[in-house]
Design an enzyme around this catalytic site. Structure first.
Site, mmCIF file in Angstrom:
data_model
loop_
_atom_site.group_PDB
_atom_site.id
_atom_site.type_symbol
_atom_site.label_atom_id
_atom_site.label_comp_id
_atom_site.label_asym_id
_atom_site.label_seq_id
_atom_site.Cartn_x
_atom_site.Cartn_y
_atom_site.Cartn_z
ATOM 1 N N ASP A 167 0.865 -1.184 0.000
ATOM 2 C CA ASP A 167 0.000 0.000 0.000
ATOM 3 C C ASP A 167 0.897 1.228 0.000
ATOM 4 O O ASP A 167 2.047 1.180 0.461
ATOM 5 C CB ASP A 167 -0.904 0.005 1.241
ATOM 6 C CG ASP A 167 -1.880 1.171 1.215
ATOM 7 O OD1 ASP A 167 -2.739 1.209 0.312
ATOM 8 O OD2 ASP A 167 -1.780 2.055 2.088
ATOM 9 N N GLU A 222 0.992 5.727 0.470
ATOM 10 C CA GLU A 222 0.368 7.005 0.812
ATOM 11 C C GLU A 222 1.038 8.064 -0.051
ATOM 12 O O GLU A 222 2.247 7.968 -0.342
ATOM 13 C CB GLU A 222 0.533 7.329 2.295
ATOM 14 C CG GLU A 222 -0.113 6.318 3.240
ATOM 15 C CD GLU A 222 -1.616 6.186 3.072
ATOM 16 O OE1 GLU A 222 -2.244 7.140 2.557
ATOM 17 O OE2 GLU A 222 -2.168 5.137 3.457
ATOM 18 N N HIS A 239 -3.776 10.746 6.040
ATOM 19 C CA HIS A 239 -2.711 9.882 6.566
ATOM 20 C C HIS A 239 -1.890 10.512 7.688
ATOM 21 O O HIS A 239 -1.084 9.820 8.319
ATOM 22 C CB HIS A 239 -1.780 9.419 5.446
ATOM 23 C CG HIS A 239 -1.298 10.515 4.537
ATOM 24 N ND1 HIS A 239 -0.624 11.641 4.977
ATOM 25 C CD2 HIS A 239 -1.379 10.649 3.184
ATOM 26 C CE1 HIS A 239 -0.307 12.402 3.958
ATOM 27 N NE2 HIS A 239 -0.764 11.838 2.849
ATOM 28 N N HIS A 247 -5.088 6.453 7.806
ATOM 29 C CA HIS A 247 -4.451 5.576 6.832
ATOM 30 C C HIS A 247 -2.952 5.526 7.106
ATOM 31 O O HIS A 247 -2.334 6.524 7.460
ATOM 32 C CB HIS A 247 -4.672 6.105 5.417
ATOM 33 C CG HIS A 247 -6.082 5.962 4.945
ATOM 34 N ND1 HIS A 247 -6.401 5.525 3.683
ATOM 35 C CD2 HIS A 247 -7.258 6.190 5.566
ATOM 36 C CE1 HIS A 247 -7.712 5.497 3.536
ATOM 37 N NE2 HIS A 247 -8.250 5.909 4.681
ATOM 38 N N ASP A 307 -2.226 -0.549 6.573
ATOM 39 C CA ASP A 307 -3.206 -0.938 5.563
ATOM 40 C C ASP A 307 -2.762 -2.185 4.810
ATOM 41 O O ASP A 307 -3.595 -3.010 4.421
ATOM 42 C CB ASP A 307 -3.441 0.213 4.588
ATOM 43 C CG ASP A 307 -4.269 1.338 5.206
ATOM 44 O OD1 ASP A 307 -4.639 1.213 6.385
ATOM 45 O OD2 ASP A 307 -4.540 2.338 4.515
#
Length: 230
Positions: A7, A9, A57, A150, A155
């Site tokens: 994942d 960001e 985030h 997040h 995640d």
């Protein structure tokens, strides 16, 4: 079978317009079982963080200013990824940012053939339902109470649990990894077919001229097999 759940960001939604990757988290699975190996890094995006992205985030300019550039840690990341399939939720988004960063480093992009998208799998398994990570964790009873904001590694950890459930859950431990792999391929193909345009069927019919030529050719044959015994 080695797979990497990952994942990212970012500073926004579009790398082409200048948005950058600021965090990546990776979880290693072998035969759909977590090995405990992970990769996690923050990167300085060399631009300011929009407030809307920071609200999601929590990564601020102050936090990221002393983090390394993506280019400084790219070889370590690639060494972890190796040539494994990469699993992500709404994978085209994460692939887009990852490949954009690789391009900025003068490196080759990761082939889309290595991509497995858990959103596509979930849409096939649960049509009409919500397919966000939160919604699917709730459906499969995966605890996400610690997910306040997040985070790439957090995640990825949740997605690893979800991916195992989407692809057969605990049955993987019974030696069904190969069968589940076939199911994933079928789901991915079905997802691709679902978005292909529908084309009208072609009509193949001989013209009158072609029929005359065919009859003339047949008349030249001596003792055709289909007349034997007639």
């Amino acid at each position: 079978m080695r797979e990497i759940i990952f994942d990212t960001e970012t500073t926004g939604f579009d790398p082409v317009s200048g948005d950058r990757l600021v965090e990546i988290g990776c979880i290693e699975l072998v035969n759909r079982v977590p090995t405990g190996r992970t990769f996690h890094a923050y990167y300085n995006p060399q631009r300011t963080m929009p407030s809307a992205a920071e609200a999601i985030h929590g990564l601020s300019d102050i936090f990221l200013k002393d983090k390394p550039l993506f280019s400084a840690g790219v070889q370590e990341l690639l060494a972890f990824l190796e040539d494994s399939h990469l699993v992500a939720h709404n994978a085209r988004f994460d692939f887009g940012f990852l490949n954009h960063e690789l391009k900025l480093c003068g490196l080759g992009e990761i082939s889309i053939d290595r991509m497995i998208d858990t959103v596509a799998i979930a849409r096939q398994l649960h049509p009409g339902a919500k397919h966000s990570l939160d919604a699917l964790c709730t459906r499969y009873g995966i605890d996400r109470s610690h997910r306040i904001k997040h985070g790439a590694l957090l995640d990825a950890e949740l997605l690893a649990q979800l991916y195992i459930e989407l692809t057969g859950g605990r049955q993987i431990g019974l030696g069904l990894a190969q069968e589940v792999e076939k199911d994933i391929i079928r789901v991915e193909l079905a997802a691709e077919i679902a978005v292909r345009p529908v084309r009208p069927a072609r009509v193949f019919q001989a013209s009158a001229e072609e029929l005359v030529r065919h009859a003339a050719f047949i008349a030249t044959l001596e003792k055709p097999l289909w007349l034997e015994g007639a």
